[in-house]
Write an enzyme that holds these catalytic residues in place. Sequence first.
Site, PDB file in Angstrom:
ATOM      1  N   ARG A 173      28.067  45.267  45.388  1.00 48.87           N
ATOM      2  CA  ARG A 173      29.433  45.697  45.722  1.00 48.87           C
ATOM      3  C   ARG A 173      29.477  47.149  46.229  1.00 48.87           C
ATOM      4  O   ARG A 173      30.446  47.862  46.030  1.00 48.87           O
ATOM      5  CB  ARG A 173      30.378  45.553  44.510  1.00 48.87           C
ATOM      6  N   SER A 222      37.639  38.129  42.316  1.00 50.35           N
ATOM      7  CA  SER A 222      37.272  38.737  41.030  1.00 50.35           C
ATOM      8  C   SER A 222      38.028  40.053  40.867  1.00 50.35           C
ATOM      9  O   SER A 222      38.024  40.889  41.773  1.00 50.35           O
ATOM     10  CB  SER A 222      35.773  39.047  40.981  1.00 50.35           C
ATOM     11  N   GLU A 293      37.058  45.692  40.459  1.00 53.11           N
ATOM     12  CA  GLU A 293      36.538  45.409  41.804  1.00 53.11           C
ATOM     13  C   GLU A 293      37.666  45.580  42.823  1.00 53.11           C
ATOM     14  O   GLU A 293      37.450  46.061  43.932  1.00 53.11           O
ATOM     15  CB  GLU A 293      35.976  43.981  41.890  1.00 53.11           C
TER      16      GLU A 293
HETATM   17  N1  LIG Z   1      33.724  36.876  46.933  1.00 54.09           N
HETATM   18  C1  LIG Z   1      35.021  36.611  47.022  1.00 54.09           C
HETATM   19  O1  LIG Z   1      35.440  35.507  46.821  1.00 54.09           O
HETATM   20  C2  LIG Z   1      35.984  37.688  47.359  1.00 54.09           C
HETATM   21  C3  LIG Z   1      35.517  38.844  47.876  1.00 54.09           C
HETATM   22  N2  LIG Z   1      36.386  39.839  48.226  1.00 54.09           N
HETATM   23  C4  LIG Z   1      35.795  41.035  48.799  1.00 54.09           C
HETATM   24  O2  LIG Z   1      36.699  41.966  49.272  1.00 54.09           O
HETATM   25  C5  LIG Z   1      36.539  42.144  50.695  1.00 54.09           C
HETATM   26  C6  LIG Z   1      37.889  42.523  51.188  1.00 54.09           C
HETATM   27  O3  LIG Z   1      37.975  42.395  52.591  1.00 54.09           O
HETATM   28  P1  LIG Z   1      39.366  42.584  53.301  1.00 54.09           P
HETATM   29  O4  LIG Z   1      40.362  41.636  52.749  1.00 54.09           O
HETATM   30  O5  LIG Z   1      39.109  42.532  54.756  1.00 54.09           O
HETATM   31  O6  LIG Z   1      39.721  44.082  52.908  1.00 54.09           O
HETATM   32  P2  LIG Z   1      41.055  44.681  52.230  1.00 54.09           P
HETATM   33  O7  LIG Z   1      42.154  44.644  53.207  1.00 54.09           O
HETATM   34  O8  LIG Z   1      41.262  44.049  50.916  1.00 54.09           O
HETATM   35  O9  LIG Z   1      40.621  46.189  52.068  1.00 54.09           O
HETATM   36  C7  LIG Z   1      39.873  46.636  50.975  1.00 54.09           C
HETATM   37  C8  LIG Z   1      39.418  48.051  51.262  1.00 54.09           C
HETATM   38  O10 LIG Z   1      38.365  48.007  52.203  1.00 54.09           O
HETATM   39  C9  LIG Z   1      38.419  49.128  53.043  1.00 54.09           C
HETATM   40  N3  LIG Z   1      38.349  48.644  54.441  1.00 54.09           N
HETATM   41  C10 LIG Z   1      38.797  47.472  54.968  1.00 54.09           C
HETATM   42  N4  LIG Z   1      38.486  47.405  56.277  1.00 54.09           N
HETATM   43  C11 LIG Z   1      37.838  48.564  56.575  1.00 54.09           C
HETATM   44  C12 LIG Z   1      37.252  49.114  57.769  1.00 54.09           C
HETATM   45  N5  LIG Z   1      37.298  48.458  58.937  1.00 54.09           N
HETATM   46  N6  LIG Z   1      36.666  50.316  57.688  1.00 54.09           N
HETATM   47  C13 LIG Z   1      36.630  50.999  56.537  1.00 54.09           C
HETATM   48  N7  LIG Z   1      37.163  50.557  55.390  1.00 54.09           N
HETATM   49  C14 LIG Z   1      37.750  49.350  55.408  1.00 54.09           C
HETATM   50  C15 LIG Z   1      39.707  49.882  52.772  1.00 54.09           C
HETATM   51  O11 LIG Z   1      39.337  51.039  52.052  1.00 54.09           O
HETATM   52  P3  LIG Z   1      40.245  52.385  51.999  1.00 54.09           P
HETATM   53  O12 LIG Z   1      41.226  52.126  50.908  1.00 54.09           O
HETATM   54  O13 LIG Z   1      39.236  53.411  51.637  1.00 54.09           O
HETATM   55  O14 LIG Z   1      40.898  52.607  53.321  1.00 54.09           O
HETATM   56  C16 LIG Z   1      40.492  48.927  51.889  1.00 54.09           C
HETATM   57  O15 LIG Z   1      41.183  49.551  50.862  1.00 54.09           O
HETATM   58  C17 LIG Z   1      35.971  40.827  51.131  1.00 54.09           C
HETATM   59  O16 LIG Z   1      35.282  40.829  52.301  1.00 54.09           O
HETATM   60  C18 LIG Z   1      35.010  40.654  49.997  1.00 54.09           C
HETATM   61  O17 LIG Z   1      34.035  41.646  50.085  1.00 54.09           O
HETATM   62  C19 LIG Z   1      37.721  39.718  48.045  1.00 54.09           C
HETATM   63  C20 LIG Z   1      38.240  38.595  47.494  1.00 54.09           C
HETATM   64  C21 LIG Z   1      37.409  37.476  47.093  1.00 54.09           C
HETATM   65  C1  LIG Z   2      35.045  36.101  43.781  1.00 54.43           C
HETATM   66  C2  LIG Z   2      34.294  37.142  44.041  1.00 54.43           C
HETATM   67  O1  LIG Z   2      32.907  37.122  44.000  1.00 54.43           O
HETATM   68  C3  LIG Z   2      32.238  36.300  43.057  1.00 54.43           C
HETATM   69  C4  LIG Z   2      31.419  35.298  43.847  1.00 54.43           C
HETATM   70  O2  LIG Z   2      32.270  34.441  44.590  1.00 54.43           O
HETATM   71  C5  LIG Z   2      30.586  34.475  42.843  1.00 54.43           C
HETATM   72  C6  LIG Z   2      29.698  33.482  43.567  1.00 54.43           C
HETATM   73  O3  LIG Z   2      28.859  32.835  42.698  1.00 54.43           O
HETATM   74  O4  LIG Z   2      29.744  35.365  42.071  1.00 54.43           O
HETATM   75  C7  LIG Z   2      30.439  36.370  41.337  1.00 54.43           C
HETATM   76  O5  LIG Z   2      31.331  35.808  40.377  1.00 54.43           O
HETATM   77  P1  LIG Z   2      30.879  35.646  38.842  1.00 54.43           P
HETATM   78  O6  LIG Z   2      29.898  36.707  38.499  1.00 54.43           O
HETATM   79  O7  LIG Z   2      32.099  35.551  38.031  1.00 54.43           O
HETATM   80  O8  LIG Z   2      30.072  34.302  38.917  1.00 54.43           O
HETATM   81  P2  LIG Z   2      30.218  32.971  38.075  1.00 54.43           P
HETATM   82  O9  LIG Z   2      28.958  32.211  38.360  1.00 54.43           O
HETATM   83  O10 LIG Z   2      31.504  32.310  38.372  1.00 54.43           O
HETATM   84  O11 LIG Z   2      30.242  33.449  36.552  1.00 54.43           O
HETATM   85  C8  LIG Z   2      29.168  34.204  35.974  1.00 54.43           C
HETATM   86  C9  LIG Z   2      28.873  33.690  34.560  1.00 54.43           C
HETATM   87  O12 LIG Z   2      30.029  33.821  33.738  1.00 54.43           O
HETATM   88  C10 LIG Z   2      30.369  32.564  33.159  1.00 54.43           C
HETATM   89  N1  LIG Z   2      31.830  32.430  33.090  1.00 54.43           N
HETATM   90  C11 LIG Z   2      32.594  32.722  34.180  1.00 54.43           C
HETATM   91  C12 LIG Z   2      33.959  32.577  34.127  1.00 54.43           C
HETATM   92  C13 LIG Z   2      34.546  32.098  32.946  1.00 54.43           C
HETATM   93  O13 LIG Z   2      35.779  31.939  32.813  1.00 54.43           O
HETATM   94  N2  LIG Z   2      33.748  31.816  31.902  1.00 54.43           N
HETATM   95  C14 LIG Z   2      32.391  31.963  31.922  1.00 54.43           C
HETATM   96  O14 LIG Z   2      31.703  31.725  30.954  1.00 54.43           O
HETATM   97  C15 LIG Z   2      29.738  31.513  34.078  1.00 54.43           C
HETATM   98  O15 LIG Z   2      29.490  30.314  33.395  1.00 54.43           O
HETATM   99  C16 LIG Z   2      28.477  32.211  34.532  1.00 54.43           C
HETATM  100  O16 LIG Z   2      27.464  32.047  33.588  1.00 54.43           O
HETATM  101  C17 LIG Z   2      31.302  37.204  42.270  1.00 54.43           C
HETATM  102  N3  LIG Z   2      32.086  38.129  41.479  1.00 54.43           N
HETATM  103  C18 LIG Z   2      31.597  39.294  41.076  1.00 54.43           C
HETATM  104  C19 LIG Z   2      32.506  40.142  40.269  1.00 54.43           C
HETATM  105  O17 LIG Z   2      30.487  39.715  41.373  1.00 54.43           O
HETATM  106  C20 LIG Z   2      34.821  38.448  44.445  1.00 54.43           C
HETATM  107  O18 LIG Z   2      34.018  39.344  44.652  1.00 54.43           O
HETATM  108  O19 LIG Z   2      36.066  38.583  44.558  1.00 54.43           O
END
Ligand SMILES: NC(=O)C1=CN([C@@H]2O[C@H](COP(=O)(O)OP(=O)(O)OC[C@H]3O[C@@H](n4cnc5c(N)ncnc54)[C@H](OP(=O)(O)O)[C@@H]3O)[C@@H](O)[C@H]2O)C=CC1
Ligand SMILES: C=C(O[C@H]1[C@H](O)[C@@H](CO)O[C@H](OP(=O)(O)OP(=O)(O)OC[C@H]2O[C@@H](n3ccc(=O)[nH]c3=O)[C@H](O)[C@@H]2O)[C@@H]1NC(C)=O)C(=O)O
Length: 302
Positions: A173, A222, A293
């Site tokens: 991250r 997250s 996060e």
């Molecule tokens: N794994 C998952 O399921 C999830 C992951 N995420 C993560 O969060 C990210 C959020 O993306 P997004 O929705 O587009 O961003 P956001 O609109 O949520 O912005 C988040 C921050 O990123 C910075 N930022 C965004 N775009 C730029 C850019 N072009 N240049 C510099 N800084 C930038 C800004 O920082 P500042 O405040 O400093 O201007 C902003 O506050 C996802 O790509 C992912 O990494 C989010 C939700 C779920």
């Molecule tokens: C959703 C995000 O990213 C997610 C990404 O999608 C998934 C993909 O596997 O891995 C991360 O989740 P995570 O660490 O919670 O992964 P999971 O595999 O769901 O959970 C980790 C561990 O916690 C346990 N777990 C999770 C949730 C819950 O309610 N209970 C529990 O016991 C799971 O069983 C597992 O053993 C990223 N989150 C972070 C904070 O690193 C995001 O960044 O917004």
Amino acid sequence: MLWLSELEDIAKNKLKLNEDLKNHTSWKIGGKATAIIEPQCVEVLLPILDFIAKNSIPYFILGGGTNLLVHDSGFDGIVISTKKLKKIDKISDTIFVFEAGVLVADILKITLCNGLSGWEHMVGIPGTLGGALVGNAGVNGYSAGNSVVWVERIEKNLSVKKLIDKDIKWAYRESIPLNDGSFITKACLKFTKSNKSTITENINFFKLKRSSQPKHGYSAGSVFKNANNREFAGFLLDKYGCKGLCCGNARISVDHANFILNDGNASSRDVWNLIQQCRNIVLYRHGKWLDLEVKLIGEPWT
Ligand SMILES: NC(=O)C1=CN([C@@H]2O[C@H](COP(=O)(O)OP(=O)(O)OC[C@H]3O[C@@H](n4cnc5c(N)ncnc54)[C@H](OP(=O)(O)O)[C@@H]3O)[C@@H](O)[C@H]2O)C=CC1
Ligand SMILES: C=C(O[C@H]1[C@H](O)[C@@H](CO)O[C@H](OP(=O)(O)OP(=O)(O)OC[C@H]2O[C@@H](n3ccc(=O)[nH]c3=O)[C@H](O)[C@@H]2O)[C@@H]1NC(C)=O)C(=O)O
């Protein structure tokens, strides 16, 4: 505010005044910003950032709004959205340059269509390339940084710089110095040739990893970072009974304890109170303070 009309001239497209930020965030929460700008090309960004710096106007960069908790009182300043920075240049069979506002999901579609591997782990990740690079989005050691050849950005002193992959420290991250508040404008990504069935298999593999996450409802993914590979925030929150906890219209998902869902009319206050409640439970029971996060926009958070 006199500077607003000057900024409107520089931005070359209409500023949207008093824009409701809840319409720009995946949580559907947040008050109004003084104004939002959606530049159509990278060229207009420099004069905008120059004006903002010279006039000391607070601003933040909005990507897809998927990782933000915006205060109910809004943001007293300018929001620069990358929504319209969506240009894509194909450099070779395996190399593309994407502007910062291209959606992570659209890059995946392009790689699949072109038989390219290297972005499959990004399946299901919302938001834009800019946001993904700043937060080094990804899963289990595979992240956005893996595909980067170079990243172009406008630094705080307004110089335009290209950082090559080895100039960037990619971590969980984190991407130093990409996360220093500079404006990422575009990035060059390199993939490898593969075939569609292998790519689809990889995509399905990574999709499975997200299967415990809530499928419906407004969230920001997250809420907390994992402290390390053994102390997953979701695990700890679940262990100490946080699933289902509610504050107003915000509640901890019963599917995954690291997700807070907006049931419809949640305020930033509801979410913030729930965040603090969860942190205190884990602190009291486990001795660890969970780091956020999601990014906080606006104030005060007390
Ligand atoms: N794994 C998952 O399921 C999830 C992951 N995420 C993560 O969060 C990210 C959020 O993306 P997004 O929705 O587009 O961003 P956001 O609109 O949520 O912005 C988040 C921050 O990123 C910075 N930022 C965004 N775009 C730029 C850019 N072009 N240049 C510099 N800084 C930038 C800004 O920082 P500042 O405040 O400093 O201007 C902003 O506050 C996802 O790509 C992912 O990494 C989010 C939700 C779920
Ligand atoms: C959703 C995000 O990213 C997610 C990404 O999608 C998934 C993909 O596997 O891995 C991360 O989740 P995570 O660490 O919670 O992964 P999971 O595999 O769901 O959970 C980790 C561990 O916690 C346990 N777990 C999770 C949730 C819950 O309610 N209970 C529990 O016991 C799971 O069983 C597992 O053993 C990223 N989150 C972070 C904070 O690193 C995001 O960044 O917004």
